[in-house]
Scaffold this active site. Structure first.
Site, PDB file in Angstrom:
ATOM      1  N   ASN A 210      -4.116 -39.890 -27.067  1.00  0.00           N
ATOM      2  CA  ASN A 210      -4.364 -38.735 -26.201  1.00  0.00           C
ATOM      3  C   ASN A 210      -5.746 -38.865 -25.568  1.00  0.00           C
ATOM      4  O   ASN A 210      -6.439 -39.855 -25.782  1.00  0.00           O
ATOM      5  CB  ASN A 210      -4.221 -37.427 -26.987  1.00  0.00           C
ATOM      6  CG  ASN A 210      -5.148 -37.386 -28.186  1.00  0.00           C
ATOM      7  OD1 ASN A 210      -6.367 -37.393 -28.042  1.00  0.00           O
ATOM      8  ND2 ASN A 210      -4.562 -37.353 -29.387  1.00  0.00           N
ATOM      9  N   ASP A 278       0.840 -35.997 -33.464  1.00  0.00           N
ATOM     10  CA  ASP A 278       1.854 -35.367 -34.321  1.00  0.00           C
ATOM     11  C   ASP A 278       2.942 -36.361 -34.726  1.00  0.00           C
ATOM     12  O   ASP A 278       3.553 -36.211 -35.783  1.00  0.00           O
ATOM     13  CB  ASP A 278       2.493 -34.190 -33.590  1.00  0.00           C
ATOM     14  CG  ASP A 278       1.525 -33.036 -33.383  1.00  0.00           C
ATOM     15  OD1 ASP A 278       0.695 -32.790 -34.275  1.00  0.00           O
ATOM     16  OD2 ASP A 278       1.587 -32.403 -32.316  1.00  0.00           O
ATOM     17  N   LYS A 288       4.525 -58.418 -29.267  1.00  0.00           N
ATOM     18  CA  LYS A 288       4.520 -57.613 -28.058  1.00  0.00           C
ATOM     19  C   LYS A 288       5.939 -57.462 -27.510  1.00  0.00           C
ATOM     20  O   LYS A 288       6.656 -58.448 -27.329  1.00  0.00           O
ATOM     21  CB  LYS A 288       3.620 -58.271 -27.003  1.00  0.00           C
ATOM     22  CG  LYS A 288       3.574 -57.512 -25.682  1.00  0.00           C
ATOM     23  CD  LYS A 288       2.732 -58.239 -24.661  1.00  0.00           C
ATOM     24  CE  LYS A 288       2.800 -57.529 -23.311  1.00  0.00           C
ATOM     25  NZ  LYS A 288       2.034 -58.248 -22.278  1.00  0.00           N
ATOM     26  N   PRO A 307       1.769 -37.221 -41.039  1.00  0.00           N
ATOM     27  CA  PRO A 307       1.311 -36.229 -42.003  1.00  0.00           C
ATOM     28  C   PRO A 307       0.376 -35.223 -41.323  1.00  0.00           C
ATOM     29  O   PRO A 307      -0.349 -35.577 -40.384  1.00  0.00           O
ATOM     30  CB  PRO A 307       0.564 -37.062 -43.048  1.00  0.00           C
ATOM     31  CG  PRO A 307       0.184 -38.315 -42.341  1.00  0.00           C
ATOM     32  CD  PRO A 307       1.283 -38.580 -41.361  1.00  0.00           C
ATOM     33  N   LEU A 310      -4.748 -31.535 -41.599  1.00  0.00           N
ATOM     34  CA  LEU A 310      -5.433 -30.262 -41.848  1.00  0.00           C
ATOM     35  C   LEU A 310      -4.708 -29.435 -42.902  1.00  0.00           C
ATOM     36  O   LEU A 310      -5.327 -28.910 -43.834  1.00  0.00           O
ATOM     37  CB  LEU A 310      -5.549 -29.494 -40.532  1.00  0.00           C
ATOM     38  CG  LEU A 310      -6.268 -28.151 -40.565  1.00  0.00           C
ATOM     39  CD1 LEU A 310      -7.633 -28.253 -41.234  1.00  0.00           C
ATOM     40  CD2 LEU A 310      -6.406 -27.609 -39.138  1.00  0.00           C
ATOM     41  N   LYS A 339      -1.235 -21.155 -35.790  1.00  0.00           N
ATOM     42  CA  LYS A 339      -1.703 -22.349 -36.500  1.00  0.00           C
ATOM     43  C   LYS A 339      -2.612 -21.976 -37.657  1.00  0.00           C
ATOM     44  O   LYS A 339      -2.538 -22.581 -38.740  1.00  0.00           O
ATOM     45  CB  LYS A 339      -2.443 -23.260 -35.516  1.00  0.00           C
ATOM     46  CG  LYS A 339      -2.877 -24.601 -36.082  1.00  0.00           C
ATOM     47  CD  LYS A 339      -3.452 -25.496 -34.988  1.00  0.00           C
ATOM     48  CE  LYS A 339      -3.886 -26.849 -35.537  1.00  0.00           C
ATOM     49  NZ  LYS A 339      -4.439 -27.726 -34.470  1.00  0.00           N
TER      50      LYS A 339
END
Length: 402
Positions: A210, A278, A288, A307, A310, A339
């Site tokens: 990300n 996630d 590759k 997993p 947090l 959350k």
């Protein structure tokens, strides 16, 4: 004095003979790692030239509130947001009187009204002017409003008088500036912070990730160390220097990050600022992956859930005071509140990453912190370094109450 490292200090220079000490002060601040930008009153320019302070600071000196070049970008507001500390040295009797009345008739006084950074004054004037009831009332009023007074010192003055009113020497002012930065808030507290993205391998050369830069997590690590904590920073792949007095552990995947965090336990405070993937590919190719010219329907990747770092750490029997981050693009407070409940957190920091001015890779941030009672506390947009120090102070207060 390490507390000045990478701090942004606006040095205001008023119109008094002590302005000659401001040149040495710039040097002292920069020697300790601070970035300094100077703003002068017109009277200050009569005692020391802007060119001198520009050469020492490495930046153009701010002089005029209505400077067309600077005000195209609202320069006084930009400086107000940029500053981690505004230090006015010398602060003359006239300047203190204008600040006490909230006057904003030049760049320096306008900047002081616009900033949310701490403001410190180094008074410098004749001993009789310092003793005058009006000056004393102004000094008391400014302190009541949260401004800090550094001095004045006692000794001989340029006019030949002796008494209180001398501006403190540059070395002492630099030390007092360093003391503004939160020492002691988390003395001895073991803090675990996660930062940056994770990378989930597809094959030896490709991965899922990300846009997280890690800047917010690194700023929090620096602020926590500055506040006296023993900081362990577990970070995904980022291009950032390690903050001083921080133990850094580099990882790649979410499972790597969880393992590193569990190895770093126990701790008293967990701040999970990382943007953890996630999902990860169920199978990682050993070579590759090649484009198949016989297929036109693309490549199908089967993803499995990672997993929840947090929730795992916040669910331990020796759980720390747990602070999470919710980076969302819509329904910010609703998703963040959910959350917080689902992961058994003490606080959650809601961050609107859809806004390019405060999202991933930006220099600024604006956040809302939500507690267990679902009470929101908003922090206005400013630099990530400043937000980090505000957030560490907020968390330290809640930790002491827990």
């Amino acid at each position: 004095m390490q507390r000045l490292f990478r701090k942004r200090i606006v040095l205001g220079v008023g119109g008094g003979i002590a302005a000659y000490k401001s040149a040495e002060l710039v040097r002292r601040l920069r020697d300790q790692g601070a970035e300094v930008r100077v703003v002068m009153t017109r009277a200050g320019c009569e005692f020391i030239t802007p060119l001198t302070l520009q050469a020492l600071s490495g930046h153009p000196v701010g002089l005029d509130l209505l400077d067309p070049a600077a005000e195209a970008a609202m320069g006084h507001i930009e400086l107000a947001r940029w500053a981690d500390l505004v230090l006015i040295a010398p602060a003359t009797a006239d300047l203190m009187a204008r600040l006490a009345q909230g006057v904003a008739n030049d760049l320096l006084t306008t900047l002081v009204l616009a900033t949310d950074a701490p403001v410190a004054l180094a008074p410098a004037m004749n001993q009789a002017m310092w003793r005058d009831p009006a000056t004393q009332a102004n000094a008391q009023l400014l302190e009541q409003r949260g401004m800090r007074l550094f001095g004045p010192g006692v000794g001989s003055q340029a006019c030949g008088d002796t008494g209180a009113g001398r501006m403190l020497e540059a070395e002492e002012l630099a030390q007092r500036a360093a003391d503004c930065f939160q020492a002691g808030l988390l003395d001895g507290v073991r803090v675990l912070i996660t930062a940056g993205p994770t990378r989930e391998a597809i094959d030896p050369v490709r991965y899922i990730t990300n846009h997280s830069s890690g800047k917010m997590g690194f700023a929090l690590a620096e602020a926590a160390a500055e506040a006296g904590a023993q900081v362990t920073l577990v970070c995904g792949p980022v291009h950032l220097p390690t903050p001083q007095r921080v133990q850094r552990i580099d990882v790649s995947s979410a499972r790597d990050m969880l393992a590193a965090c569990e190895a770093a336990m126990p701790c008293e405070l967990l701040i999970a600022a990382a943007a953890v993937a996630d999902y990860r590919p169920q199978v990682v190719a050993s070579h590759k992956l090649k484009k198949d010219p016989t297929r036109e329907d693309g490549l199908l990747l089967q993803l499995v859930r990672n997993p929840d770092i947090l929730a795992t750490l916040a669910g331990r029997s020796d759980r720390p005071f747990s602070v999470g981050f919710a980076a969302e693009t819509e329904n910010l407070l609703d998703y963040a509140s959910r959350k917080l409940r689902d992961k058994n957190l003490d606080l959650i920091v809601a961050n609107d990453v859809a806004n390019p001015n405060i999202g991933f890779n930006s220099e600024d941030n604006a956040i809302t912190v939500i507690d267990r009672q679902l009470q929101p506390t908003a922090f206005a947009q400013t630099s990530k370094g400043k937000i980090a120090r505000q957030l560490i102070a907020f968390i330290a207060d809640r930790l002491q109450r827990a």
